[in-house]
Design an enzyme around this catalytic site. Structure first.
Site, short mmCIF file in Angstrom:
data_model
loop_
_atom_site.label_atom_id
_atom_site.label_comp_id
_atom_site.label_asym_id
_atom_site.label_seq_id
_atom_site.Cartn_x
_atom_site.Cartn_y
_atom_site.Cartn_z
N HIS A 180 0.83 -1.22 0.00
CA HIS A 180 0.00 0.00 0.00
C HIS A 180 0.86 1.27 0.00
O HIS A 180 0.51 2.27 0.63
CB HIS A 180 -0.95 0.04 1.20
CG HIS A 180 -1.97 -1.07 1.21
ND1 HIS A 180 -3.25 -0.91 0.75
CD2 HIS A 180 -1.88 -2.36 1.62
CE1 HIS A 180 -3.92 -2.06 0.88
NE2 HIS A 180 -3.10 -2.95 1.41
N ASN A 232 -10.34 -2.79 2.43
CA ASN A 232 -10.01 -2.82 1.00
C ASN A 232 -11.29 -2.63 0.18
O ASN A 232 -12.39 -2.66 0.73
CB ASN A 232 -9.40 -4.17 0.62
CG ASN A 232 -7.93 -4.28 0.97
OD1 ASN A 232 -7.24 -3.27 1.17
ND2 ASN A 232 -7.42 -5.49 1.04
N TYR A 270 0.66 -4.18 12.05
CA TYR A 270 0.52 -2.75 11.78
C TYR A 270 1.28 -1.90 12.79
O TYR A 270 1.78 -0.82 12.47
CB TYR A 270 -0.96 -2.35 11.72
CG TYR A 270 -1.63 -2.88 10.48
CD1 TYR A 270 -1.88 -4.24 10.34
CD2 TYR A 270 -1.97 -2.05 9.43
CE1 TYR A 270 -2.46 -4.76 9.20
CE2 TYR A 270 -2.56 -2.55 8.28
CZ TYR A 270 -2.80 -3.92 8.18
OH TYR A 270 -3.36 -4.42 7.04
#
Ligand code: HDE
Length: 713
Positions: free
Chosen positions: A80, A153, A367
Site C-alpha cells: 500500500h 479494501n 501494523y
C-alpha cells in the site's frame, strides 16, 4: 473548470483537530530561518573562500539545508505504498446502542472527524494509480473514546486465510527479487506460481481479475472491513459484524485498455480525481453499511465467518446503512498527513472488538510493528495526523522522536508521587476485551471449516453480468498469458480455474497455449449448505445506481467553426446536472464559433486524451468537423471513446467522425433524425430537441458494453 479551495459556502466540517493547528507553521509574511530560528538573508550561494573558492565548513545554513534534504525520504510502506488521503467526518443516522456502546455509533449529533487513505497494494510510491490491483480504503475515526481505524479494501475477501502466509503472498505479488520487474503488476510468474500452489487464493483472484480491480475513481468504489468483527453493547451483548462502505456515486470501473493508457498519460489519475472533486466542493460520500449476525450463527452459512476468503452474501444478511462518511478537505501537506498517517487494525474503541479470524489476529501485530521502521521509532502516535482527539495519559517514556513533554515525576503505576494519576478508567467506559471461552491444543493446523476454496469463487463468477464475465476472462488471458513458464500456466488452469468454472478454464487454456483441462469427475465442493445462494446479484457492479451524471467529466472537441450556440446549450444543461464540460481544441489559443464567438480551450489534443474523460461530445459545424478529421489525435479521441464504450454525442456533421475513426461499421447509421443506440447519440442536425437528455442518460449509464459484442455479420 470550477476550481476553488473547498467551497466557501460550505466550510469544511471535518474538524481541523486542534493538535494539527498547533503544529502548523509558516504563517504568511514570515522570514526564512534555520531550524534553530536564526534569520537567513541569502540562500542561493554557499559561503566560500573567495567568489571562485571552496565552500567553507562554517556555513551552517548550507550544511543544515543539505543534511535535511539528504534525509527527506523514509521507507515506503511495504504494501500500500502508493496512496492519496483526505479529511472528512462521519455521522451515524440513528443510535446503534442496541448493538454497540461506541459513542461515534450511538450519538447521531456527533460529527466524528476522520482521515481516509486510499491506496494500491503492490506498486511503489511513484507507481501509476490505474493498475490492476486491490485498493486500500483505510479510515481513521478520531472518536471521543480514542482512535478507531477501519483498515479495509475495495474487495471483500482476501488471498489467504492465515496471516503467517502474508509475507509469502506479498513476496510473490511484488516485483521479482532478481530484477525488480514488473512494477505494480500481478502479471508475472511468481504470483501465478503462488496462486497455482495455494488454492485458497482462488476466490480473491477472481475479484482481482474482475473490473473491481480497475475502479473509475476512489469516489466510486465500495469498501469492506473484510474480517468479521464484533460489536458489543453496554450490557456486554455481542453481535458479529461485517463492515461495508457504499459510495453514493455508485460503483464503477474503467476498462483494461483505458487503465493501461492512463498509467502512462496520467499516472496520478485517481489521486487527481479525488483532489479535484474535493477542491470543487463535490465532496465524496459513502454510507457505512453493517451486516449484523448473531454470534451463534458463525457457522450457519455453510462456511466459517472467521475465514476471510468468504463473503456473506447480502441476499442472506442484508447490509443496513447506518451512517455517512463525507470527505470535505484535502490534506495541507502530503508527507505530514498522507504519508505519516499510521493505521492499525488494533486501534478499536469500547464497543468494537475482534474475532479469532487468523488473518485478523496477525494484522493486530503487523501494523504496530511496521511503523517502528517506517516512522522511525515508537512515538509515531504523537505525530499530528495520528494523535487522537481524546486526551492521552499514560506512563510511556522516551524513544526516538518524542514530541510531548511529560511533566510528572511519576512514570509508573501505581504511584503516590503523581497523586495516583492517571487513574484507571471505569470498566464500563473502558475498552475491555470481551470474555470468550477458548479451549484447545496448541496446534499448527487449519480448521476444516476453512477447507472449501472454490464454491465462492464460482458464486462470484456466476453472479457477474455477461460483460463483466467477459472482462474477467480477458484479464485471466492477459495475466496468465504473461507467465513465462508453461508449467505454471498449466497448473493455474488445472489446479485452480477448472475448479471454478470449466468453460473459463477451457477458454484460458486455449488462450495461453496449454492443453485443455479435463472435466472434473465430481464437483469438489461437499454437500451444499442449507443457508446459501446460487448467485448473489449484489456482487455485480451492474446493479449499482446509474441515474446521475454528477461529477462526470465530458470533453467537447472543437476547432474553428464549431456550432457555438449548440455547445453553450449542451454545456449549460450538463453542468446543471452536476457534470463538468471541458473544451478541447487544437491549441490553447481561442477558437471561433460558427456564430463568431471566441472560446478558449482548456486542453488540447496533445495535452488531453479520451481516457481522461467519461464521455466525448463533438458539436456540429462543417468547418470544425472537417478540421478535426484532419487531426489524428482528435480522431483518436472519438475512436477511443467508442472502443471504451463511453457515451459519445456527435451532432450534425460530427457523425462523420465515426467514419474517420474507423468504427462506423460497428455503429450503423441511425434510422431516425435522433438516435442513441449503443450510447452513441447522433442527430441529423444541430440542436435537435432531446439530444442533450439522451446524452445525459448515456453518460449516467456509465458504459455501453453492447459495443463489445461482435458486429452483425
Ligand atoms: Fe494490510 N498491511 N496486512 N491488509 N493493509 C499494511 O501497514 C498486513 C490486509 C491494508 O493507507 C501495512 O502501515 C498483514 C487485509 C490497507 O496506510 C502492514 C496482513 C486488508 C493498508 C500490513 C494484511 C488490508 C495496509 C503496510 C495479513 C483489508 C494501508 C504499511 C495478515 C482488510 C493502510 C502499514 C494505509 C497496510 C500488514 C492483510 C488492508 C505491513 C500482516 C486483509 C488498506 O502492516
Amino acid at each position: 473548470m470550477r476550481l476553488r479551495r473547498s467551497s466557501p459556502k460550505t466550510p469544511p466540517t471535518s474538524l481541523k483537530s486542534e493538535q494539527l493547528e498547533t503544529f502548523r507553521d509558516r504563517p504568511e509574511g514570515t522570514v526564512l530561518t534555520t531550524d534553530q530560528g536564526i534569520p537567513i538573508s541569502e540562500t542561493d550561494n554557499s559561503l566560500k573562500a573567495g567568489v571562485r573558492g571552496p565552500t567553507l565548513l562554517e556555513d551552517f545554513h548550507f550544511r543544515e539545508k543539505m543534511m535535511r534534504f539528504d534525509h527527506e525520504r523514509i521507507p515506503e510502506r511495504v504494501v500500500h505504498a502508493r496512496g492519496a488521503g483526505a479529511h472528512g467526518y462521519f455521522q451515524v443516522y440513528k443510535s446503534l446502542e442496541k448493538y454497540t456502546q461506541a459513542r461515534f455509533l450511538t450519538d447521531p449529533s456527533l460529527r466524528t472527524p476522520v482521515f481516509v487513505r486510499f491506496s494500491t497494494v503492490g506498486g511503489s510510491r511513484g507507481s501509476a494509480d490505474t493498475v490492476r490491483d486491490v485498493r486500500g480504503f483505510a479510515t481513521k475515526f478520531y472518536t471521543p473514546e480514542g482512535n478507531f481505524d477501519l483498515v479495509g479494501n475495495n474487495i471483500p475477501v482476501f488471498f489467504i486465510q492465515d496471516g503467517i502466509k502474508f509475507p509469502d503472498f506479498v513476496h510473490a505479488v511484488k516485483p521479482e527479487p532478481h530484477n525488480e520487474i514488473p512494477q505494480a503488476s500481478s502479471a508475472h510468474d511468481s504470483l501465478w506460481d503462488f496462486v497455482s500452489l495455494v488454492p485458497e487464493t482462488a476466490h480473491m483472484v477472481m475479484w482481482l481479475m474482475s473490473d473491481r480491480a480497475i475502479p473509475r475513481s476512489y469516489r466510486m468504489m465500495e469498501g469492506f472491513g473484510v474480517h468479521t468483527f464484533r460489536l458489543v453493547n453496554a450490557e456486554g451483548k455481542a453481535h458479529l459484524v461485517k463492515f461495508h462502505w457504499k459510495p453514493l456515486l455508485g460503483t464503477h470501473s474503467l476498462v483494461w485498455d483505458e487503465s493501461q493508457k492512463l498509467s502512462g498519460k496520467d499516472p496520478d489519475f485517481h489521486r487527481r480525481d479525488l483532489w479535484e472533486a474535493i477542491e470543487n466542493g463535490d465532496f465524496p460520500e459513502y454510507e457505512l453499511g453493517l451486516q449484523l449476525i448473531p454470534e451463534e450463527d458463525v457457522l450457519k452459512y455453510g462456511f466459517d465467518l472467521l475465514d476471510a476468503t468468504k463473503v456473506l452474501p447480502e441476499e442472506l444478511v442484508p447490509v443496513e446503512r447506518v451512517g455517512k462518511l463525507t470527505l470535505d478537505r484535502n490534506p495541507d501537506n502530503f508527507f505530514a498527513e498522507t504519508e505519516q498517517v499510521a493505521f492499525c487494525v488494533a486501534n478499536v474503541v469500547p464497543g468494537i472488538d475482534f474475532t479469532n479470524d487468523p488473518l485478523l489476529q496477525a494484522r493486530l501485530f503487523s501494523y504496530l510493528d511496521t511503523q517502528l521502521t517506517r516512522l522511525g521509532g515508537p512515538n509515531f502516535a504523537e505525530l499530528p495526523i495520528n494523535r487522537p482527539v481524546a486526551p492521552v495519559h499514560n506512563h510511556q517514556q522516551d524513544g526516538f522522536g518524542r514530541q510531548t513533554i511529560p511533566t510528572s515525576r511519576a512514570n509508573y503505576h501505581p504511584n503516590t508521587l503523581g497523586g495516583g494519576c492517571p487513574f484507571l478508567a471505569n470498566p464500563r467506559q473502558a475498552f475491555v476485551h470481551r470474555q470468550e471461552r477458548v479451549e484447545g491444543h496448541k496446534i499448527r493446523q487449519r480448521s476444516k471449516s476453512f477447507s472449501d476454496h472454490f464454491s465462492q469463487a464460482t458464486l462470484f463468477y456466476k453472479s457477474l453480468s455477461k460483460p463483466e464475465q467477459e472482462h474477467l476472462v480477458n484479464a485471466l488471458e492477459f495475466e496468465i498469458g504473461k507467465v513465462e513458464r508453461p508449467e505454471i500456466r498449466e497448473r493455474v488452469v488445472n489446479e485452480v480455474l477448472v475448479n471454478v468454472d470449466f468453460e473459463v478454464a477451457t477458454r484460458v487454456a486455449r488462450a495461453v497455449g496449454v492443453a485443455p483441462p479435463k472435466p472434473l469427475k465430481k464437483a469438489k465442493a461437499g454437500k451444499p449448505a442449507k443457508f446459501t445462494v446460487e448467485t448473489s446479484p449484489a456482487l455485480s457492479q451492474e446493479r449499482s445506481p446509474r441515474d446521475s451524471i454528477k461529477t462526470r467529466k465530458i470533453a467537447a472537441l472543437v476547432a474553428d467553426g464549431f456550432a457555438g450556440k449548440e455547445l453553450a446549450h449542451v454545456r449549460k444543461t450538463l453542468e446543471a446536472m452536476g457534470a463538468t464540460v471541458e473544451l478541447v481544441g487544437p491549441t490553447l489559443s481561442p477558437v471561433t464559433s460558427l456564430e463568431g464567438q471566441q472560446e478558449k480551450p482548456l486542453k488540447t489534443y496533445v495535452t488531453a486524451s479520451s481516457v481522461m474523460y467519461d464521455a466525448v461530445y463533438v458539436p456540429g459545424g462543417e468547418k470544425s468537423v472537417a478540421a478535426l478529421r484532419k487531426v489524428p489525435l482528435a480522431v483518436d479521441f472519438v475512436r477511443e471513446a467508442f472502443v471504451h464504450c463511453k457515451a459519445l454525442a456527435l451532432s450534425g456533421e460530427a457523425a462523420a467522425l465515426l467514419d474517420a475513426a474507423g468504427v462506423s461499421q460497428l455503429a450503423p447509421p441511425p434510422a431516425k433524425g435522433l438516435d442513441g443506440a449503443l450510447g452513441v447519440i447522433r442527430s441529423a442536425k444541430s440542436e435537435t430537441k432531446g439530444f442533450t437528455q439522451l446524452f445525459a442518460d448515456a453518460i449516467a449509464a456509465h458504459r455501453h458494453w453492447a459495443r463489445e459484442a461482435p458486429p452483425p455479420a
